[in-house]
Design a protein around this motif. Structure first.
Motif, PDB file in Angstrom:
ATOM      1  N   ARG A   1       0.834  -1.191   0.000  1.00 30.01           N
ATOM      2  CA  ARG A   1       0.000   0.000   0.000  1.00 30.01           C
ATOM      3  C   ARG A   1       0.880   1.257   0.000  1.00 30.01           C
ATOM      4  O   ARG A   1       1.882   1.320   0.704  1.00 30.01           O
ATOM      5  N   GLY A   2       0.487   2.227  -0.801  1.00 29.71           N
ATOM      6  CA  GLY A   2       1.185   3.503  -0.834  1.00 29.71           C
ATOM      7  C   GLY A   2       2.368   3.560  -1.774  1.00 29.71           C
ATOM      8  O   GLY A   2       2.981   4.621  -1.924  1.00 29.71           O
ATOM      9  N   GLU A   3       2.709   2.456  -2.424  1.00 26.99           N
ATOM     10  CA  GLU A   3       3.828   2.477  -3.371  1.00 26.99           C
ATOM     11  C   GLU A   3       3.420   3.131  -4.690  1.00 26.99           C
ATOM     12  O   GLU A   3       2.241   3.235  -5.025  1.00 26.99           O
ATOM     13  N   PHE A   4       4.429   3.537  -5.437  1.00 28.44           N
ATOM     14  CA  PHE A   4       4.266   4.044  -6.795  1.00 28.44           C
ATOM     15  C   PHE A   4       5.197   3.198  -7.652  1.00 28.44           C
ATOM     16  O   PHE A   4       6.415   3.312  -7.569  1.00 28.44           O
ATOM     17  N   ILE A   5       4.596   2.335  -8.460  1.00 20.01           N
ATOM     18  CA  ILE A   5       5.344   1.355  -9.258  1.00 20.01           C
ATOM     19  C   ILE A   5       5.273   1.724 -10.730  1.00 20.01           C
ATOM     20  O   ILE A   5       4.186   2.008 -11.254  1.00 20.01           O
ATOM     21  N   ALA A   6       6.399   1.712 -11.420  1.00 20.74           N
ATOM     22  CA  ALA A   6       6.427   1.833 -12.875  1.00 20.74           C
ATOM     23  C   ALA A   6       6.765   0.466 -13.459  1.00 20.74           C
ATOM     24  O   ALA A   6       7.703  -0.194 -13.011  1.00 20.74           O
ATOM     25  N   ILE A   7       5.986   0.034 -14.427  1.00 17.65           N
ATOM     26  CA  ILE A   7       6.227  -1.230 -15.123  1.00 17.65           C
ATOM     27  C   ILE A   7       6.672  -0.908 -16.541  1.00 17.65           C
ATOM     28  O   ILE A   7       5.988  -0.186 -17.269  1.00 17.65           O
ATOM     29  N   MET A   8       7.824  -1.450 -16.920  1.00 18.00           N
ATOM     30  CA  MET A   8       8.395  -1.186 -18.234  1.00 18.00           C
ATOM     31  C   MET A   8       8.712  -2.497 -18.939  1.00 18.00           C
ATOM     32  O   MET A   8       8.681  -3.568 -18.326  1.00 18.00           O
TER      33      MET A   8
ATOM     34  N   TYR B   1       9.628   8.998 -11.852  1.00 16.93           N
ATOM     35  CA  TYR B   1       8.775   9.507 -10.777  1.00 16.93           C
ATOM     36  C   TYR B   1       8.396   8.407  -9.779  1.00 16.93           C
ATOM     37  O   TYR B   1       7.932   8.703  -8.671  1.00 16.93           O
ATOM     38  N   ALA B   2       8.567   7.156 -10.148  1.00 19.76           N
ATOM     39  CA  ALA B   2       8.088   6.034  -9.338  1.00 19.76           C
ATOM     40  C   ALA B   2       9.068   5.664  -8.228  1.00 19.76           C
ATOM     41  O   ALA B   2      10.250   6.003  -8.272  1.00 19.76           O
ATOM     42  N   HIS B   3       8.557   4.934  -7.215  1.00 16.64           N
ATOM     43  CA  HIS B   3       9.407   4.409  -6.147  1.00 16.64           C
ATOM     44  C   HIS B   3      10.202   3.198  -6.621  1.00 16.64           C
ATOM     45  O   HIS B   3      11.344   2.988  -6.208  1.00 16.64           O
ATOM     46  N   ARG B   4       9.564   2.371  -7.447  1.00 15.25           N
ATOM     47  CA  ARG B   4      10.178   1.146  -7.970  1.00 15.25           C
ATOM     48  C   ARG B   4       9.929   1.055  -9.462  1.00 15.25           C
ATOM     49  O   ARG B   4       8.879   1.468  -9.950  1.00 15.25           O
ATOM     50  N   VAL B   5      10.906   0.498 -10.161  1.00 13.51           N
ATOM     51  CA  VAL B   5      10.768   0.261 -11.592  1.00 13.51           C
ATOM     52  C   VAL B   5      10.929  -1.240 -11.833  1.00 13.51           C
ATOM     53  O   VAL B   5      11.970  -1.823 -11.513  1.00 13.51           O
ATOM     54  N   ILE B   6       9.881  -1.853 -12.369  1.00 10.89           N
ATOM     55  CA  ILE B   6       9.870  -3.289 -12.648  1.00 10.89           C
ATOM     56  C   ILE B   6       9.915  -3.469 -14.153  1.00 10.89           C
ATOM     57  O   ILE B   6       9.081  -2.907 -14.884  1.00 10.89           O
ATOM     58  N   ARG B   7      10.875  -4.248 -14.631  1.00 15.77           N
ATOM     59  CA  ARG B   7      11.022  -4.478 -16.071  1.00 15.77           C
ATOM     60  C   ARG B   7      10.676  -5.917 -16.417  1.00 15.77           C
ATOM     61  O   ARG B   7      11.202  -6.856 -15.814  1.00 15.77           O
ATOM     62  N   PHE B   8       9.790  -6.047 -17.395  1.00 15.57           N
ATOM     63  CA  PHE B   8       9.386  -7.363 -17.892  1.00 15.57           C
ATOM     64  C   PHE B   8      10.126  -7.678 -19.183  1.00 15.57           C
ATOM     65  O   PHE B   8      10.315  -6.808 -20.032  1.00 15.57           O
ATOM     66  N   VAL B   9      10.522  -8.925 -19.334  1.00 19.22           N
ATOM     67  CA  VAL B   9      11.099  -9.437 -20.578  1.00 19.22           C
ATOM     68  C   VAL B   9      10.582 -10.861 -20.765  1.00 19.22           C
ATOM     69  O   VAL B   9      10.688 -11.685 -19.840  1.00 19.22           O
ATOM     70  N   ASP B  10       9.989 -11.137 -21.915  1.00 15.30           N
ATOM     71  CA  ASP B  10       9.534 -12.491 -22.256  1.00 15.30           C
ATOM     72  C   ASP B  10       8.646 -13.111 -21.176  1.00 15.30           C
ATOM     73  O   ASP B  10       8.794 -14.291 -20.828  1.00 15.30           O
ATOM     74  N   GLY B  11       7.730 -12.306 -20.640  1.00 14.14           N
ATOM     75  CA  GLY B  11       6.753 -12.832 -19.705  1.00 14.14           C
ATOM     76  C   GLY B  11       7.243 -13.018 -18.288  1.00 14.14           C
ATOM     77  O   GLY B  11       6.528 -13.568 -17.448  1.00 14.14           O
ATOM     78  N   ARG B  12       8.440 -12.552 -18.010  1.00 22.10           N
ATOM     79  CA  ARG B  12       8.996 -12.673 -16.665  1.00 22.10           C
ATOM     80  C   ARG B  12       9.552 -11.331 -16.205  1.00 22.10           C
ATOM     81  O   ARG B  12       9.863 -10.463 -17.016  1.00 22.10           O
ATOM     82  N   ILE B  13       9.695 -11.196 -14.897  1.00 21.93           N
ATOM     83  CA  ILE B  13      10.310  -9.985 -14.350  1.00 21.93           C
ATOM     84  C   ILE B  13      11.823 -10.104 -14.465  1.00 21.93           C
ATOM     85  O   ILE B  13      12.436 -11.005 -13.872  1.00 21.93           O
TER      86      ILE B  13
END
Length: 234
Positions: free
Chosen positions: A36-43, A213-225
């Motif tokens: 709760r309260g996070e700001f996540i960017a998914i790339m 701007y996000a707290h965390r940046v999560i990068r996906f490649v080929d269906g996985r993190i």
């Protein structure tokens, strides 16, 4: 909704389309926790699974296998109507294309989610006015989208997304149709909603400047993190 547990939890989430030689593994065993309260960017590149993950979080799609919990509730066990209720009561959506009704005013666009909830007219109008004020559009309540700039239209879309006081705001390329200056304005607004209102934000973006701007940046490649990195505080 229960406090003290993750807002979003994926465990071994898969999403497959087709079968046999045409099988596509859009998500292939994803583990993900969002507090709760996070700001996540998914790339990630096209076809990486980022939009599929967003759609599952938003209860717009269902995983093929695995566990998806929203604030402790096992979403995969819910019926279609129960998922729609979760989406209506706890989630807000912002899209690249604004998705406003062209012949209706800003306040009427913002009222829509409250109409679906059955909120009385006077209450929903008051809530819509407050939401528009919060995004800096006081005095623009009776303007149609055609009378507003692109940045102002996206602000209306954000007001519509937050008028129900959602726990989670899902933003899919929210600055994709905006110039640099308007993009910064929208990202500063989303950041303020996260910081001041405590709304958890999950944003899909191709733009590194917006992801910053996000707290965390999560990068996906080929269906996985492929990576999940916390941003260092400025």
């Amino acid at each position: 909704m229960t406090d003290g547990i993750p807002l979003v939890s994926f465990r071994g989430i898969t999403r497959h389309y087709g079968e046999g030689g045409g099988l596509v593994r859009a998500l292939d065993g994803v583990d993900l926790t969002i507090e709760r309260g996070e700001f996540i960017a998914i790339m990630g590149p096209s076809g990486s699974g980022k939009s599929t993950a967003m759609n599952i979080i938003g209860c717009l799609d269902r995983p093929t296998s695995g566990s998806f919990r929203f604030s402790g509730v096992e979403v995969t066990a819910l019926s279609r109507d129960e998922r729609a209720k979760l989406r209506r009561n706890y989630l807000g959506f912002v899209f690249q294309g604004f998705n406003l009704l062209n012949r209706t005013t800003a306040i009427e666009n913002v009222e829509l989610p409250l109409i679906y909830r059955g909120t009385p007219k006077r209450e929903r109008q008051e809530k819509a006015v407050r939401a528009l004020q919060l995004v800096g559009l006081a005095g623009r309540e009776h303007h149609t989208p055609g009378e507003l700039s692109g940045g102002q239209q996206q602000r209306v879309a954000i007001a519509r997304a937050i008028v129900t006081d959602p726990l989670l705001l899902l933003a899919d390329e929210p600055t994709g149709n905006l110039d640099t200056a308007r993009s910064r304005e929208i990202m500063e607004l989303i950041t303020r909603l996260n910081q001041e209102k405590g709304i958890t934000v999950v944003m899909v973006t191709h733009e590194q400047d917006m992801a910053a701007y996000a707290h965390r940046v999560i990068r996906f490649v080929d269906g996985r993190i492929a990576s999940d990195e916390a941003r260092k505080a400025a």
